[in-house]
Design a protein around this motif. Structure first.
Motif, PDB file in Angstrom:
ATOM      1  N   THR A 162       0.821  -1.206   0.000  1.00  0.00           N
ATOM      2  CA  THR A 162       0.000   0.000   0.000  1.00  0.00           C
ATOM      3  C   THR A 162       0.857   1.258   0.000  1.00  0.00           C
ATOM      4  OG1 THR A 162      -1.869  -1.089   1.078  1.00  0.00           O
ATOM      5  CG2 THR A 162      -1.683   1.297   1.350  1.00  0.00           C
ATOM      6  N   VAL A 163       1.885   1.292   0.842  1.00  0.00           N
ATOM      7  CA  VAL A 163       2.768   2.457   0.905  1.00  0.00           C
ATOM      8  C   VAL A 163       3.398   2.716  -0.451  1.00  0.00           C
ATOM      9  CG1 VAL A 163       4.907   3.340   1.902  1.00  0.00           C
ATOM     10  CG2 VAL A 163       3.216   2.224   3.370  1.00  0.00           C
ATOM     11  N   ASN A 164       3.844   1.662  -1.110  1.00  0.00           N
ATOM     12  CA  ASN A 164       4.516   1.827  -2.397  1.00  0.00           C
ATOM     13  C   ASN A 164       3.553   2.246  -3.504  1.00  0.00           C
ATOM     14  OD1 ASN A 164       7.573   0.892  -2.523  1.00  0.00           O
ATOM     15  ND2 ASN A 164       6.556  -0.236  -0.890  1.00  0.00           N
ATOM     16  N   TYR A 165       2.346   1.680  -3.511  1.00  0.00           N
ATOM     17  CA  TYR A 165       1.348   2.123  -4.490  1.00  0.00           C
ATOM     18  C   TYR A 165       0.987   3.589  -4.249  1.00  0.00           C
ATOM     19  CZ  TYR A 165       0.002  -2.070  -7.120  1.00  0.00           C
ATOM     20  OH  TYR A 165      -0.030  -3.128  -7.994  1.00  0.00           O
ATOM     21  N   ALA A 166       0.868   3.986  -2.994  1.00  0.00           N
ATOM     22  CA  ALA A 166       0.516   5.373  -2.682  1.00  0.00           C
ATOM     23  C   ALA A 166       1.556   6.342  -3.230  1.00  0.00           C
ATOM     24  CB  ALA A 166       0.370   5.545  -1.171  1.00  0.00           C
ATOM     25  N   ALA A 167       2.824   5.989  -3.066  1.00  0.00           N
ATOM     26  CA  ALA A 167       3.888   6.850  -3.572  1.00  0.00           C
ATOM     27  C   ALA A 167       3.900   6.888  -5.102  1.00  0.00           C
ATOM     28  CB  ALA A 167       5.239   6.360  -3.049  1.00  0.00           C
ATOM     29  N   ARG A 168       3.634   5.748  -5.706  1.00  0.00           N
ATOM     30  CA  ARG A 168       3.726   5.658  -7.169  1.00  0.00           C
ATOM     31  C   ARG A 168       2.567   6.354  -7.875  1.00  0.00           C
ATOM     32  NH1 ARG A 168       6.642   2.620 -10.740  1.00  0.00           N
ATOM     33  NH2 ARG A 168       5.646   2.029 -12.706  1.00  0.00           N
ATOM     34  N   TYR A 169       1.368   6.266  -7.316  1.00  0.00           N
ATOM     35  CA  TYR A 169       0.186   6.762  -8.024  1.00  0.00           C
ATOM     36  C   TYR A 169      -0.421   8.028  -7.415  1.00  0.00           C
ATOM     37  CZ  TYR A 169       0.254   2.664 -10.953  1.00  0.00           C
ATOM     38  OH  TYR A 169       0.641   1.712 -11.860  1.00  0.00           O
ATOM     39  N   GLY A 170       0.234   8.589  -6.397  1.00  0.00           N
ATOM     40  CA  GLY A 170      -0.278   9.818  -5.811  1.00  0.00           C
ATOM     41  C   GLY A 170      -0.371  10.955  -6.815  1.00  0.00           C
ATOM     42  N   GLY A 171       0.596  11.020  -7.729  1.00  0.00           N
ATOM     43  CA  GLY A 171       0.595  12.068  -8.735  1.00  0.00           C
ATOM     44  C   GLY A 171      -0.574  11.988  -9.693  1.00  0.00           C
ATOM     45  N   LEU A 172      -1.196  10.826  -9.764  1.00  0.00           N
ATOM     46  CA  LEU A 172      -2.378  10.648 -10.612  1.00  0.00           C
ATOM     47  C   LEU A 172      -3.675  10.778  -9.815  1.00  0.00           C
ATOM     48  CD1 LEU A 172      -1.186   7.662 -12.855  1.00  0.00           C
ATOM     49  CD2 LEU A 172      -1.228  10.102 -13.411  1.00  0.00           C
ATOM     50  N   GLY A 173      -3.525  11.130  -8.554  1.00  0.00           N
ATOM     51  CA  GLY A 173      -4.702  11.375  -7.729  1.00  0.00           C
ATOM     52  C   GLY A 173      -5.335  10.145  -7.123  1.00  0.00           C
ATOM     53  N   VAL A 174      -4.666   8.993  -7.189  1.00  0.00           N
ATOM     54  CA  VAL A 174      -5.222   7.756  -6.642  1.00  0.00           C
ATOM     55  C   VAL A 174      -4.626   7.532  -5.250  1.00  0.00           C
ATOM     56  CG1 VAL A 174      -5.590   5.284  -6.987  1.00  0.00           C
ATOM     57  CG2 VAL A 174      -5.399   6.815  -8.968  1.00  0.00           C
ATOM     58  N   ARG A 175      -5.491   7.314  -4.279  1.00  0.00           N
ATOM     59  CA  ARG A 175      -5.052   7.117  -2.900  1.00  0.00           C
ATOM     60  C   ARG A 175      -5.105   5.640  -2.514  1.00  0.00           C
ATOM     61  NH1 ARG A 175      -8.070   8.648   0.857  1.00  0.00           N
ATOM     62  NH2 ARG A 175     -10.030   8.977  -0.268  1.00  0.00           N
ATOM     63  N   PHE A 176      -4.211   5.251  -1.617  1.00  0.00           N
ATOM     64  CA  PHE A 176      -4.145   3.873  -1.117  1.00  0.00           C
ATOM     65  C   PHE A 176      -3.955   3.917   0.392  1.00  0.00           C
ATOM     66  CE2 PHE A 176      -2.792   3.783  -5.459  1.00  0.00           C
ATOM     67  CZ  PHE A 176      -3.234   2.575  -5.982  1.00  0.00           C
ATOM     68  N   ASN A 177      -4.852   3.271   1.128  1.00  0.00           N
ATOM     69  CA  ASN A 177      -4.746   3.223   2.582  1.00  0.00           C
ATOM     70  C   ASN A 177      -5.134   1.839   3.103  1.00  0.00           C
ATOM     71  OD1 ASN A 177      -4.040   6.064   3.509  1.00  0.00           O
ATOM     72  ND2 ASN A 177      -5.818   6.500   2.205  1.00  0.00           N
ATOM     73  N   VAL A 178      -4.855   1.621   4.377  1.00  0.00           N
ATOM     74  CA  VAL A 178      -5.088   0.327   5.028  1.00  0.00           C
ATOM     75  C   VAL A 178      -5.869   0.535   6.312  1.00  0.00           C
ATOM     76  CG1 VAL A 178      -3.946  -1.569   6.259  1.00  0.00           C
ATOM     77  CG2 VAL A 178      -3.014  -0.756   4.088  1.00  0.00           C
ATOM     78  N   VAL A 179      -6.790  -0.368   6.579  1.00  0.00           N
ATOM     79  CA  VAL A 179      -7.403  -0.490   7.903  1.00  0.00           C
ATOM     80  C   VAL A 179      -6.889  -1.790   8.518  1.00  0.00           C
ATOM     81  CG1 VAL A 179      -9.546  -0.809   9.191  1.00  0.00           C
ATOM     82  CG2 VAL A 179      -9.472   0.810   7.282  1.00  0.00           C
ATOM     83  N   ALA A 180      -6.392  -1.700   9.738  1.00  0.00           N
ATOM     84  CA  ALA A 180      -5.838  -2.876  10.421  1.00  0.00           C
ATOM     85  C   ALA A 180      -6.705  -3.221  11.626  1.00  0.00           C
ATOM     86  CB  ALA A 180      -4.400  -2.617  10.853  1.00  0.00           C
TER      87      ALA A 180
END
Length: 262
Positions: A162-180
């Motif tokens: 999730t952290v890596n996807y967030a960094a990679r696609y943040g510039g395209l406006g896509v967010r990635f988060n986790v609920v634990a």
């Protein structure tokens, strides 16, 4: 609140428990929901209960063909996809970790970690168009030592992914988060009420969680209320990560192996 009005979410493992609660919460807040699960009859019942803004589909997250078909069906039925909720997973290694086979470990990773990745890969082209987001249901097992080592490794992998996807696609406006989540009262515990009661005493808030507790967190992270939050893990765990009861919980149950004294 109608935070999901005009938006479409796909929820995996939505036939019961957390997934069903998430699907209902998003629908209650105005969204359309594609609910998927291996249990075709049950997922159909959840969709029928929600009504016209829901579609129930059989989907196996370990099958790329199934995943691609479900994402395509969501886009065809509702015209877009805004939120992916990765909820599918589970602890499928029944032996103590020292005795687990490589095949068992691979099956655990394929279901919980690679399955989430398949869903993200299939959903991404749609999420880029809508500047949507992904919420993955991990576990406190991915954050601290509660046993279930193979499951914990897969859940920790979801967080790193999730952290890596967030960094990679943040510039395209896509967010990635986790609920634990911590321990949640789902049908998986139906035959173990005494275990749930014992676990409840280990949580500072004095109870285990309910599926609706997790659904509320997912609804927040999946909505515009969290529009400037990405790459984060939100523990929803009744305070268990503060420490009290942590050691007792991690060393209890069938996952502790006893060795003879030397």
């Amino acid at each position: 609140m109608l935070r999901f009005e005009g938006r479409v979410a796909l929820v995996t493992a939505g036939a019961q428990g957390i997934g069903a609660a998430v699907a209902r919460r998003i629908a209650d807040e105005g969204g359309a929901v594609v609910v998927t699960d291996l249990q075709e009859e049950k997922v159909g019942q959840v969709a029928e209960e929600i009504g016209a803004r829901a579609l129930g589909l059989r989907m196996d997250v370990t099958s790329r063909e199934d995943v691609d078909a479900a994402v395509s069906a969501a886009a065809e039925r509702f015209g877009r996809l805004d939120v992916l909720v990765n909820n599918a997973g589970g602890c499928i290694v029944s032996t103590v970790p020292e005795d687990a086979t490589a095949d068992e470990f691979h099956r655990q990773l394929d279901l919980t970690l690679v399955g989430a990745s398949r869903c993200i890969q299939a959903a991404l082209p749609h999420l880029v168009k809508t500047r949507g987001n992904v919420v993955t249901i991990s576990s406190v097992n991915g954050l601290a030592a509660f046993g279930n080592i193979e499951y914990a490794a897969a859940k920790a992998g979801q967080i790193a992914m999730t952290v890596n996807y967030a960094a990679r696609y943040g510039g395209l406006g896509v967010r990635f988060n986790v609920v634990a989540p911590g321990t949640i009262r789902t049908p998986n515990w139906d035959n173990q009420p005494d275990t749930l009661e014992r676990f409840a005493t280990m949580y500072p808030l004095g109870r285990v969680g309910e599926p609706e507790d997790i659904a509320a967190a997912v609804a927040f992270l999946g909505s515009d209320d969290a529009s400037w939050i990405t790459g984060h893990t939100l523990p929803v765990e009744g305070g268990i990560l503060t420490g009290p009861g942590l050691f007792d919980l991690s060393t209890s149950g069938p996952f502790t192996k006893e060795y003879p004294s030397q």
